[in-house]
Scaffold this active site. Structure first.
Site, PDB file in Angstrom:
ATOM      1  N   PHE A   1      47.510  24.233  28.098  1.00 25.17           N
ATOM      2  CA  PHE A   1      48.319  24.208  28.656  1.00 25.17           C
ATOM      3  C   PHE A   1      49.561  25.671  29.089  1.00 25.17           C
ATOM      4  CE2 PHE A   1      52.119  21.474  30.473  1.00 25.17           C
ATOM      5  CZ  PHE A   1      51.948  21.642  31.951  1.00 25.17           C
TER       6      PHE A   1
ATOM      7  N   LYS B   1      36.438  33.069  30.992  1.00 23.00           N
ATOM      8  CA  LYS B   1      34.934  33.369  30.986  1.00 23.00           C
ATOM      9  C   LYS B   1      33.797  33.578  30.192  1.00 23.00           C
ATOM     10  CE  LYS B   1      37.937  36.942  31.813  1.00 23.00           C
ATOM     11  NZ  LYS B   1      39.394  36.314  32.196  1.00 23.00           N
TER      12      LYS B   1
ATOM     13  N   GLU C   1      34.580  29.147  39.816  1.00 23.68           N
ATOM     14  CA  GLU C   1      35.674  30.290  40.883  1.00 23.68           C
ATOM     15  C   GLU C   1      36.369  31.177  40.057  1.00 23.68           C
ATOM     16  OE1 GLU C   1      34.056  31.040  44.180  1.00 23.68           O
ATOM     17  OE2 GLU C   1      35.334  32.911  43.188  1.00 23.68           O
TER      18      GLU C   1
ATOM     19  N   VAL D   1      36.328  35.634  38.100  1.00 20.03           N
ATOM     20  CA  VAL D   1      35.874  36.030  38.449  1.00 20.03           C
ATOM     21  C   VAL D   1      37.451  35.961  40.036  1.00 20.03           C
ATOM     22  CG1 VAL D   1      34.841  38.374  39.176  1.00 20.03           C
ATOM     23  CG2 VAL D   1      34.286  36.244  37.995  1.00 20.03           C
TER      24      VAL D   1
ATOM     25  N   GLY E   1      52.132  37.912  33.998  1.00 18.21           N
ATOM     26  CA  GLY E   1      50.903  36.978  34.056  1.00 18.21           C
ATOM     27  C   GLY E   1      49.568  36.961  34.229  1.00 18.21           C
TER      28      GLY E   1
ATOM     29  N   ASP F   1      37.421  42.943  29.457  1.00 17.77           N
ATOM     30  CA  ASP F   1      37.616  41.794  30.654  1.00 17.77           C
ATOM     31  C   ASP F   1      36.837  41.999  31.942  1.00 17.77           C
ATOM     32  OD1 ASP F   1      39.077  39.053  31.871  1.00 17.77           O
ATOM     33  OD2 ASP F   1      39.649  40.719  32.905  1.00 17.77           O
TER      34      ASP F   1
ATOM     35  N   LYS G   1      33.543  39.646  33.190  1.00 11.20           N
ATOM     36  CA  LYS G   1      32.825  39.460  35.037  1.00 11.20           C
ATOM     37  C   LYS G   1      31.835  39.680  35.941  1.00 11.20           C
ATOM     38  CE  LYS G   1      38.055  39.241  35.466  1.00 11.20           C
ATOM     39  NZ  LYS G   1      39.173  39.801  36.338  1.00 11.20           N
TER      40      LYS G   1
ATOM     41  N   GLY H   1      46.788  36.125  38.318  1.00  7.15           N
ATOM     42  CA  GLY H   1      48.164  35.567  38.515  1.00  7.15           C
ATOM     43  C   GLY H   1      48.024  34.349  37.827  1.00  7.15           C
TER      44      GLY H   1
HETATM   45  N1  HSE Z   1      43.610  39.424  33.070  1.00  5.98           N
HETATM   46  C1  HSE Z   1      42.826  39.324  33.961  1.00  5.98           C
HETATM   47  C2  HSE Z   1      43.077  40.135  34.963  1.00  5.98           C
HETATM   48  C3  HSE Z   1      43.210  38.356  34.097  1.00  5.98           C
HETATM   49  O1  HSE Z   1      43.785  40.791  34.660  1.00  5.98           O
HETATM   50  O2  HSE Z   1      41.990  40.029  35.969  1.00  5.98           O
HETATM   51  C4  HSE Z   1      42.115  37.589  35.695  1.00  5.98           C
HETATM   52  O3  HSE Z   1      40.649  37.509  35.424  1.00  5.98           O
END
Ligand code: HSE
Length: 348
Positions: A10, A127, A151, A154, A208, A222, A226, A324
């Site tokens: 959460f 992920k 979904e 990515v 965020g 990250d 992906k 976001g």
């Molecule tokens: N931290 C990731 C980014 C969030 O900035 O793309 C979305 O996966």
């Protein structure tokens, strides 16, 4: 049809899902006949509550805003950990939006396995398990006869995976290239506008975009995660995280590098790609200085883009938000609606 949802996590995304449920309730009912009811929330930091009849999303958010956690939220059940919640909640679907760890899969590995073992459908933006064990997870879902959607792993809610898997059905997708991290693309854009690296990163965290541990964003892990997810689930080629070439993400770029590129009419971008080379999949996430005429150079801020190289259509490019709260929560909503439509069709 009503679908009961247990939220595991959460944080930014989980709260975003609760907000969308409240905001879109009437629209979802009228347009799709879909009703989503949160029957449990479990978060390692904020506490856990469950009510088989449903928890009011606005009341949950309001309580969290005032008290900082859910420990005193009025509910018949409380204190369940994630696995107990997955087992015992009155839920059709588990929405797993807990902490992401692309290197080990983290606690989410057990959450996924438990959801499938309990016969729950699973929607996730996490992920980790899809990077570490994509085939195990897809096979476990298929074996359990449950729906599994991811979904939001990515490019947040931008429909990349569903477009590749459904919209491009019949095409052979031979590779892809793009910008797959919102945080770093946002930082590069803001640095070009004159902010320092630290200021730009702080802004990305405030908005965020960044992961709970932003080092995964800036070092390229990250985006590499992906790449692994797209390679395994779209290209159907086994690729592991340590097979993706990484060279420090954007951390080796100085403010001076960025300004020098700007003066030369160029732009630094963190380019993520995977292509077949001599029968092998070659994958990388590398900072590249692109001319402004390169289409990827025009992708700025938290916007991301990916081009799929297909045999029947040639290159197909998807551009949209990469990160976001609202954008990622939308991915969960779209996946839930897809499961809802599948279950309604099955009943007919
Ligand atoms: N931290 C990731 C980014 C969030 O900035 O793309 C979305 O996966």
């Amino acid at each position: 049809m009503k679908l009961k949802v247990a939220l595991i996590g959460f944080g930014v995304v989980g709260q975003g899902v609760a907000k969308l449920f409240a905001e879109k309730k009437q629209f979802l009912l009228e347009r799709y006949g879909a009703e989503f009811v949160i029957t449990a929330v479990s978060d390692v930091k904020k506490g856990a509550v469950a009510d088989p009849e449903g928890l009011d999303p606005e009341a949950l958010l309001d309580h969290l805003g005032k008290r900082g956690d859910l420990t005193s939220f009025p509910a018949p059940e409380r204190g369940w950990d994630a696995l107990t919640t997955i087992r015992r909640a009155n839920a059709d679907v588990v929405v797993e939006v807990s902490w992401t760890d692309v290197r080990t899969g983290g606690a989410a590995m057990a959450h996924f396995r438990e959801a499938f073992a309990c016969g729950r459908h699973l929607v996730t933006t996490n992920k980790g398990p899809l990077v570490v064990a994509p085939f195990e997870m897809m096979e476990a879902a298929a074996k359990a006869g449950v729906e599994f959607r991811f979904e939001g792993t990515v490019m947040s809610g931008t429909p990349v995976i569903s477009t590749a898997r459904k919209g491009l059905r019949g095409c052979e997708i031979r590779g892809f290239a793009g910008i797959l991290n919102g945080t770093t693309n946002f930082i590069l854009t803001r640095m070009e506008e004159g902010l320092s690296y630290e200021q730009a990163l702080a802004e990305a965290q405030r908005l965020g975009y960044a992961e709970a541990d932003p080092s995964g964003d800036v070092l390229g892990w990250d985006a590499a995660g992906k790449v692994v997810i797209l390679a395994n689930t779209v290209l159907r080629k086994p690729l592991k995280l340590d097979e993706v070439e990484l060279a420090g993400g954007i951390t080796r770029l100085s403010e001076r590098d960025i300004q020098q590129a700007k003066q030369a009419g160029e732009r630094w971008k963190l380019v993520a790609e995977a292509q077949m080379e001599n029968g092998n999949l070659k994958a990388s996430v590398l900072a590249k200085r692109l001319p402004l005429t390169d289409p990827l150079a025009a992708v700025t801020g938290p916007t991301n883009a990916v081009t799929f190289f297909t045999d029947l259509l040639g290159p197909v490019t998807i551009v949209g938000p990469g990160a976001g709260q609202r954008e990622t929560a939308f991915a969960v909503l779209a996946d839930l609606l897809d499961i809802h439509a599948t279950l309604v069709a099955r009943q007919a």
